[in-house]
Design a protein around this motif. Structure first.
Motif, PDB file in Angstrom:
ATOM      1  N   CYS A  54     -34.175 -20.849  27.807  1.00  0.00           N
ATOM      2  CA  CYS A  54     -32.998 -20.679  26.949  1.00  0.00           C
ATOM      3  C   CYS A  54     -31.821 -20.014  27.668  1.00  0.00           C
ATOM      4  CB  CYS A  54     -33.326 -19.845  25.722  1.00  0.00           C
ATOM      5  SG  CYS A  54     -34.976 -20.082  25.064  1.00  0.00           S
ATOM      6  N   CYS A  57     -28.603 -21.619  29.306  1.00  0.00           N
ATOM      7  CA  CYS A  57     -27.468 -22.061  28.486  1.00  0.00           C
ATOM      8  C   CYS A  57     -27.021 -20.983  27.501  1.00  0.00           C
ATOM      9  CB  CYS A  57     -27.845 -23.312  27.715  1.00  0.00           C
ATOM     10  SG  CYS A  57     -28.330 -24.667  28.801  1.00  0.00           S
ATOM     11  N   HIS A  58     -27.978 -20.290  26.921  1.00  0.00           N
ATOM     12  CA  HIS A  58     -27.620 -19.347  25.865  1.00  0.00           C
ATOM     13  C   HIS A  58     -27.099 -18.021  26.410  1.00  0.00           C
ATOM     14  CE1 HIS A  58     -28.662 -21.732  22.313  1.00  0.00           C
ATOM     15  NE2 HIS A  58     -29.513 -22.325  23.132  1.00  0.00           N
ATOM     16  N   ALA A  65     -23.402 -23.519  24.318  1.00  0.00           N
ATOM     17  CA  ALA A  65     -24.465 -23.020  23.441  1.00  0.00           C
ATOM     18  C   ALA A  65     -24.034 -21.700  22.798  1.00  0.00           C
ATOM     19  CB  ALA A  65     -25.743 -22.820  24.244  1.00  0.00           C
ATOM     20  N   ARG A  77     -25.364 -21.037  11.959  1.00  0.00           N
ATOM     21  CA  ARG A  77     -26.587 -21.745  12.342  1.00  0.00           C
ATOM     22  C   ARG A  77     -27.781 -21.130  11.633  1.00  0.00           C
ATOM     23  NH1 ARG A  77     -25.191 -24.912  16.842  1.00  0.00           N
ATOM     24  NH2 ARG A  77     -23.210 -24.332  17.782  1.00  0.00           N
ATOM     25  N   GLN A  80     -28.579 -22.176   8.135  1.00  0.00           N
ATOM     26  CA  GLN A  80     -29.312 -23.426   7.887  1.00  0.00           C
ATOM     27  C   GLN A  80     -30.778 -23.170   7.584  1.00  0.00           C
ATOM     28  OE1 GLN A  80     -27.740 -26.659  10.937  1.00  0.00           O
ATOM     29  NE2 GLN A  80     -28.312 -24.795  12.002  1.00  0.00           N
ATOM     30  N   HIS A  88     -34.424 -28.284  15.149  1.00  0.00           N
ATOM     31  CA  HIS A  88     -33.399 -28.633  16.142  1.00  0.00           C
ATOM     32  C   HIS A  88     -33.827 -28.211  17.544  1.00  0.00           C
ATOM     33  CE1 HIS A  88     -29.901 -28.902  13.008  1.00  0.00           C
ATOM     34  NE2 HIS A  88     -30.716 -29.935  12.979  1.00  0.00           N
ATOM     35  N   TYR A  93     -30.803 -31.076  19.756  1.00  0.00           N
ATOM     36  CA  TYR A  93     -29.680 -31.100  18.828  1.00  0.00           C
ATOM     37  C   TYR A  93     -28.401 -31.099  19.642  1.00  0.00           C
ATOM     38  CZ  TYR A  93     -26.596 -29.505  15.054  1.00  0.00           C
ATOM     39  OH  TYR A  93     -25.586 -29.386  14.133  1.00  0.00           O
ATOM     40  N   LYS A  94     -27.664 -32.215  19.638  1.00  0.00           N
ATOM     41  CA  LYS A  94     -26.430 -32.353  20.431  1.00  0.00           C
ATOM     42  C   LYS A  94     -26.705 -31.944  21.882  1.00  0.00           C
ATOM     43  CE  LYS A  94     -23.607 -31.397  16.371  1.00  0.00           C
ATOM     44  NZ  LYS A  94     -22.571 -30.520  15.817  1.00  0.00           N
ATOM     45  N   MET A  96     -28.199 -29.465  22.986  1.00  0.00           N
ATOM     46  CA  MET A  96     -29.423 -28.671  23.083  1.00  0.00           C
ATOM     47  C   MET A  96     -30.597 -29.610  23.381  1.00  0.00           C
ATOM     48  SD  MET A  96     -31.203 -25.881  22.375  1.00  0.00           S
ATOM     49  CE  MET A  96     -32.960 -25.746  22.118  1.00  0.00           C
ATOM     50  N   PRO A  97     -31.251 -29.427  24.534  1.00  0.00           N
ATOM     51  CA  PRO A  97     -32.330 -30.359  24.910  1.00  0.00           C
ATOM     52  C   PRO A  97     -33.592 -30.114  24.074  1.00  0.00           C
ATOM     53  CG  PRO A  97     -32.182 -28.581  26.516  1.00  0.00           C
ATOM     54  CD  PRO A  97     -31.067 -28.359  25.521  1.00  0.00           C
ATOM     55  N   GLY A 100     -35.758 -27.002  24.167  1.00  0.00           N
ATOM     56  CA  GLY A 100     -34.949 -26.039  24.920  1.00  0.00           C
ATOM     57  C   GLY A 100     -35.414 -25.932  26.353  1.00  0.00           C
TER      58      GLY A 100
HETATM   59  C1  HEC Z   1     -29.610 -27.064  28.679  1.00  0.00           C
HETATM   60  C2  HEC Z   1     -29.012 -26.049  27.849  1.00  0.00           C
HETATM   61  C3  HEC Z   1     -29.849 -25.391  26.770  1.00  0.00           C
HETATM   62  C4  HEC Z   1     -31.076 -24.795  26.883  1.00  0.00           C
HETATM   63  C5  HEC Z   1     -31.946 -24.672  28.113  1.00  0.00           C
HETATM   64  C6  HEC Z   1     -31.379 -24.269  25.578  1.00  0.00           C
HETATM   65  N1  HEC Z   1     -30.367 -24.543  24.701  1.00  0.00           N
HETATM   66 FE1  HEC Z   1     -30.326 -24.115  22.731  1.00  0.00          FE
HETATM   67  N2  HEC Z   1     -28.498 -24.987  22.565  1.00  0.00           N
HETATM   68  C7  HEC Z   1     -27.785 -25.523  23.595  1.00  0.00           C
HETATM   69  C8  HEC Z   1     -26.513 -26.003  23.101  1.00  0.00           C
HETATM   70  C9  HEC Z   1     -25.414 -26.646  23.939  1.00  0.00           C
HETATM   71  C10 HEC Z   1     -26.493 -25.725  21.726  1.00  0.00           C
HETATM   72  C11 HEC Z   1     -25.362 -26.031  20.747  1.00  0.00           C
HETATM   73  C12 HEC Z   1     -25.546 -27.420  20.168  1.00  0.00           C
HETATM   74  C13 HEC Z   1     -24.367 -27.761  19.254  1.00  0.00           C
HETATM   75  O1  HEC Z   1     -24.354 -27.294  18.114  1.00  0.00           O
HETATM   76  O2  HEC Z   1     -23.481 -28.466  19.722  1.00  0.00           O
HETATM   77  C14 HEC Z   1     -27.760 -25.088  21.417  1.00  0.00           C
HETATM   78  C15 HEC Z   1     -28.117 -24.697  20.154  1.00  0.00           C
HETATM   79  C16 HEC Z   1     -29.311 -24.089  19.853  1.00  0.00           C
HETATM   80  C17 HEC Z   1     -29.737 -23.716  18.523  1.00  0.00           C
HETATM   81  C18 HEC Z   1     -28.932 -23.925  17.245  1.00  0.00           C
HETATM   82  C19 HEC Z   1     -29.217 -25.294  16.653  1.00  0.00           C
HETATM   83  C20 HEC Z   1     -28.481 -25.473  15.349  1.00  0.00           C
HETATM   84  O3  HEC Z   1     -29.048 -26.076  14.454  1.00  0.00           O
HETATM   85  O4  HEC Z   1     -27.330 -25.021  15.225  1.00  0.00           O
HETATM   86  C21 HEC Z   1     -30.972 -23.130  18.633  1.00  0.00           C
HETATM   87  C22 HEC Z   1     -31.813 -22.591  17.514  1.00  0.00           C
HETATM   88  C23 HEC Z   1     -31.326 -23.146  20.022  1.00  0.00           C
HETATM   89  N3  HEC Z   1     -30.299 -23.733  20.745  1.00  0.00           N
HETATM   90  C24 HEC Z   1     -32.482 -22.605  20.530  1.00  0.00           C
HETATM   91  C25 HEC Z   1     -32.851 -22.634  21.869  1.00  0.00           C
HETATM   92  C26 HEC Z   1     -34.054 -22.044  22.390  1.00  0.00           C
HETATM   93  C27 HEC Z   1     -35.075 -21.294  21.561  1.00  0.00           C
HETATM   94  C28 HEC Z   1     -34.067 -22.304  23.730  1.00  0.00           C
HETATM   95  C29 HEC Z   1     -35.126 -21.907  24.750  1.00  0.00           C
HETATM   96  C30 HEC Z   1     -36.495 -22.199  24.436  1.00  0.00           C
HETATM   97  C31 HEC Z   1     -32.874 -23.071  24.038  1.00  0.00           C
HETATM   98  N4  HEC Z   1     -32.146 -23.234  22.884  1.00  0.00           N
HETATM   99  C32 HEC Z   1     -32.546 -23.575  25.288  1.00  0.00           C
HETATM  100  C33 HEC Z   1     -28.189 -25.640  24.904  1.00  0.00           C
HETATM  101  C34 HEC Z   1     -29.413 -25.209  25.400  1.00  0.00           C
END
Ligand code: HEC
Length: 123
Positions: A54, A57-58, A65, A77, A80, A88, A93-94, A96-97, A100
């Motif tokens: 995570c 990106c986060h 993100a 978020r 929801q 998601h 989600y978009k 977000m792979p 994650g």
């Molecule tokens: C490659 C980049 C990337 C990685 C790695 C990543 N995320 Fe994300 N994530 C994003 C992006 C970009 C968004 C925003 C998507 C959007 O709303 O356009 C997002 C959004 C989210 C959301 C919100 C979804 C929603 O419904 O609004 C959650 C929950 C989330 N990530 C959890 C995680 C978790 C838990 C991990 C690690 C296990 C993780 N992400 C790893 C890029 C990443």
């Protein structure tokens, strides 16, 4: 003769320097987000999952993100519901792979990671 050779040499060196100065890869953003990049879950196992996936990106505003600890970004978020957030996360989600990028994470870990990043332990 010597002067022109020297001048040519200087020009070459200058050109090389300029070429080297060209940033081939993006440098770190000038305004880093110390808050997001220094945060990590208190639990060591969870922190390691977070840092392997995570966080890339986060804790990187350029990714688009929602940033860890940025409650304002997470609030809509979180609204929801955790079920949707986990859905998601698992399915992607978009930008977000799916999962994650954390192949070792289960739903419990995702829930804990989301709670940590959103700053909403109760979710
Ligand atoms: C490659 C980049 C990337 C990685 C790695 C990543 N995320 Fe994300 N994530 C994003 C992006 C970009 C968004 C925003 C998507 C959007 O709303 O356009 C997002 C959004 C989210 C959301 C919100 C979804 C929603 O419904 O609004 C959650 C929950 C989330 N990530 C959890 C995680 C978790 C838990 C991990 C690690 C296990 C993780 N992400 C790893 C890029 C990443």
């Amino acid at each position: 003769m010597i002067v022109s050779t020297l001048r040519a040499l200087c020009l070459t060196v200058l050109l090389m320097l300029t070429a080297c100065g060209e940033p081939s890869q993006q440098k770190a953003p000038s305004t880093p987000m110390p808050a997001a990049s220094t945060l990590k879950p208190a639990d060591a196992a969870l922190a390691s999952l977070y840092e392997q996936s995570c966080k890339a990106c986060h804790a990187n505003p350029a990714s688009g993100a929602p940033q860890a600890g940025d409650r304002a970004a997470w609030q809509p978020r979180v609204a929801q519901g955790m079920g949707t957030l986990i859905d998601h996360t698992v399915n992607g989600y978009k930008g977000m792979p799916p999962l994650g990028s954390c192949m070792d994470c289960g739903e419990d870990e995702f829930a804990a990671l989301i709670a940590f990043m959103s700053g909403e332990p109760g979710t």
